[in-house]
Design a protein around this motif. Sequence first.
Motif, PDB file in Angstrom:
ATOM      1  N   THR A  26       0.824  -1.213   0.000  1.00 15.19           N
ATOM      2  CA  THR A  26       0.000   0.000   0.000  1.00 15.19           C
ATOM      3  C   THR A  26       0.860   1.266   0.000  1.00 15.19           C
ATOM      4  OG1 THR A  26      -0.159  -0.329   2.385  1.00 15.19           O
ATOM      5  CG2 THR A  26      -2.064  -0.938   1.087  1.00 15.19           C
ATOM      6  N   GLN A  27       2.119   1.103   0.340  1.00 12.60           N
ATOM      7  CA  GLN A  27       3.010   2.262   0.276  1.00 12.60           C
ATOM      8  C   GLN A  27       3.166   2.738  -1.166  1.00 12.60           C
ATOM      9  OE1 GLN A  27       6.791   1.344   2.046  1.00 12.60           O
ATOM     10  NE2 GLN A  27       6.977   3.376   2.966  1.00 12.60           N
ATOM     11  N   THR A  30      -1.934   3.390  -3.784  1.00 10.07           N
ATOM     12  CA  THR A  30      -2.927   3.908  -2.849  1.00 10.07           C
ATOM     13  C   THR A  30      -4.330   3.965  -3.438  1.00 10.07           C
ATOM     14  OG1 THR A  30      -2.375   6.138  -3.562  1.00 10.07           O
ATOM     15  CG2 THR A  30      -1.251   5.315  -1.582  1.00 10.07           C
ATOM     16  N   ASP A  31      -4.438   3.822  -4.766  1.00  6.43           N
ATOM     17  CA  ASP A  31      -5.778   3.799  -5.357  1.00  6.43           C
ATOM     18  C   ASP A  31      -5.772   2.957  -6.637  1.00  6.43           C
ATOM     19  OD1 ASP A  31      -4.885   5.399  -7.496  1.00  6.43           O
ATOM     20  OD2 ASP A  31      -5.431   7.236  -6.462  1.00  6.43           O
ATOM     21  N   THR A  32      -6.960   2.816  -7.243  1.00  2.00           N
ATOM     22  CA  THR A  32      -7.108   1.909  -8.380  1.00  2.00           C
ATOM     23  C   THR A  32      -6.369   2.417  -9.623  1.00  2.00           C
ATOM     24  OG1 THR A  32      -9.274   2.955  -8.711  1.00  2.00           O
ATOM     25  CG2 THR A  32      -9.251   0.788  -7.671  1.00  2.00           C
ATOM     26  N   ASP A  33      -6.198   3.745  -9.752  1.00  2.00           N
ATOM     27  CA  ASP A  33      -5.422   4.271 -10.889  1.00  2.00           C
ATOM     28  C   ASP A  33      -3.954   3.876 -10.761  1.00  2.00           C
ATOM     29  OD1 ASP A  33      -7.651   5.390 -11.919  1.00  2.00           O
ATOM     30  OD2 ASP A  33      -7.196   7.455 -11.319  1.00  2.00           O
ATOM     31  N   THR A  66     -11.913   6.177  -9.745  1.00  2.00           N
ATOM     32  CA  THR A  66     -10.774   6.029  -8.846  1.00  2.00           C
ATOM     33  C   THR A  66     -11.261   5.707  -7.432  1.00  2.00           C
ATOM     34  OG1 THR A  66      -9.703   7.727 -10.176  1.00  2.00           O
ATOM     35  CG2 THR A  66      -8.651   7.146  -8.090  1.00  2.00           C
ATOM     36  N   THR A  67     -10.734   4.621  -6.889  1.00  2.00           N
ATOM     37  CA  THR A  67     -11.143   4.186  -5.556  1.00  2.00           C
ATOM     38  C   THR A  67      -9.899   4.013  -4.694  1.00  2.00           C
ATOM     39  OG1 THR A  67     -12.993   3.012  -6.556  1.00  2.00           O
ATOM     40  CG2 THR A  67     -12.407   2.384  -4.302  1.00  2.00           C
ATOM     41  N   ARG A  68      -9.931   4.547  -3.488  1.00  2.00           N
ATOM     42  CA  ARG A  68      -8.790   4.420  -2.572  1.00  2.00           C
ATOM     43  C   ARG A  68      -8.651   2.974  -2.101  1.00  2.00           C
ATOM     44  NH1 ARG A  68      -5.837   8.340  -0.967  1.00  2.00           N
ATOM     45  NH2 ARG A  68      -4.984   7.146   0.759  1.00  2.00           N
ATOM     46  N   LEU A  69      -7.422   2.538  -1.920  1.00  2.00           N
ATOM     47  CA  LEU A  69      -7.155   1.176  -1.469  1.00  2.00           C
ATOM     48  C   LEU A  69      -6.331   1.234  -0.194  1.00  2.00           C
ATOM     49  CD1 LEU A  69      -6.211  -0.250  -4.971  1.00  2.00           C
ATOM     50  CD2 LEU A  69      -8.395  -0.494  -3.763  1.00  2.00           C
ATOM     51  N   LYS A  70      -6.646   0.289   0.713  1.00  2.00           N
ATOM     52  CA  LYS A  70      -5.917   0.301   1.988  1.00  2.00           C
ATOM     53  C   LYS A  70      -5.490  -1.124   2.358  1.00  2.00           C
ATOM     54  CE  LYS A  70     -10.117   0.065   4.780  1.00  2.00           C
ATOM     55  NZ  LYS A  70     -10.940  -0.415   3.668  1.00  2.00           N
ATOM     56  N   ASP A  73      -7.412  -4.790   2.225  1.00  2.00           N
ATOM     57  CA  ASP A  73      -8.477  -4.891   1.218  1.00  2.00           C
ATOM     58  C   ASP A  73      -8.278  -6.140   0.358  1.00  2.00           C
ATOM     59  OD1 ASP A  73      -9.843  -2.620   1.927  1.00  2.00           O
ATOM     60  OD2 ASP A  73      -8.950  -1.338   0.375  1.00  2.00           O
TER      61      ASP A  73
END
Lengths: 84, 157
Positions: A26-27, A30-33, A66-70, A73
């Motif tokens: 995740t570093q 951070t998102d789907t793009d 665009t969706t944030r990823l953490k 997930d």
Amino acid sequence: MTDTFKLKFFARLKDELGTAELDVPTQQVTDTDALKTWLCERFPERQAALQRPLLTAVNHDMVNGTTRLKAGDEVALFPPVTGG
Amino acid sequence: MLHIGVQTSDFTVQQEYDALCDANTEDGAIVFFVGRVRDLNEGEAVKQLSLEHYPGMTEKALTQVVEQARERWPLHRVRVIHRVGDLLPADQIVFVGVSSPHRQAAFDGAAFIMDYLKTQAPFWKKERSDQGERWLDARDSDRASQERWQSDSESHS
């Protein structure tokens, strides 16, 4: 320990990438793009497969845009579905 | 009452029909659809169809499709069964059955569930023929079938 999320592939995309799932830090993503960019760098010889229309699901729900990823997930990329 | 099944095993239409009807005196209409494997697709003789799905998401997506249908029509009992794994021509693939007090809600509800299932539920078909194996592409006509319900709802609202 590095934080990651799980990335799964299905159907033709799984065959073309030759893998069913990866752990993604995740570093770096951070998102789907950013995920798409990261994948293109990781699979430079599989650009064609990654440029085809793909759907994205985050934690078992389809997402658009665009969706944030953490960390923790479950993200999935797959071709348009063909059931029924 | 809702039953969702994602399974390799076959289903029996009579049993599914009975489950929609048993001790159900409020619903005057039952509509069901069965999808089967064709032996000819886009000019190629199909020998086998393999269905892959996304365990965990599939059940959730099907449940959401049924919930959307229930927001629009009074569907009391709904049964959706989708098979996965290797299938042969003439095998049953999918069952969608609904019960409702009146027929139009049952017809529309069943068609809506089928149309949404085809674009929202994570299933993928791979076909084997004399030409080898190939993943089937999604059809624009399936997308159009789903979208007709969206324009319906806009014109009625």
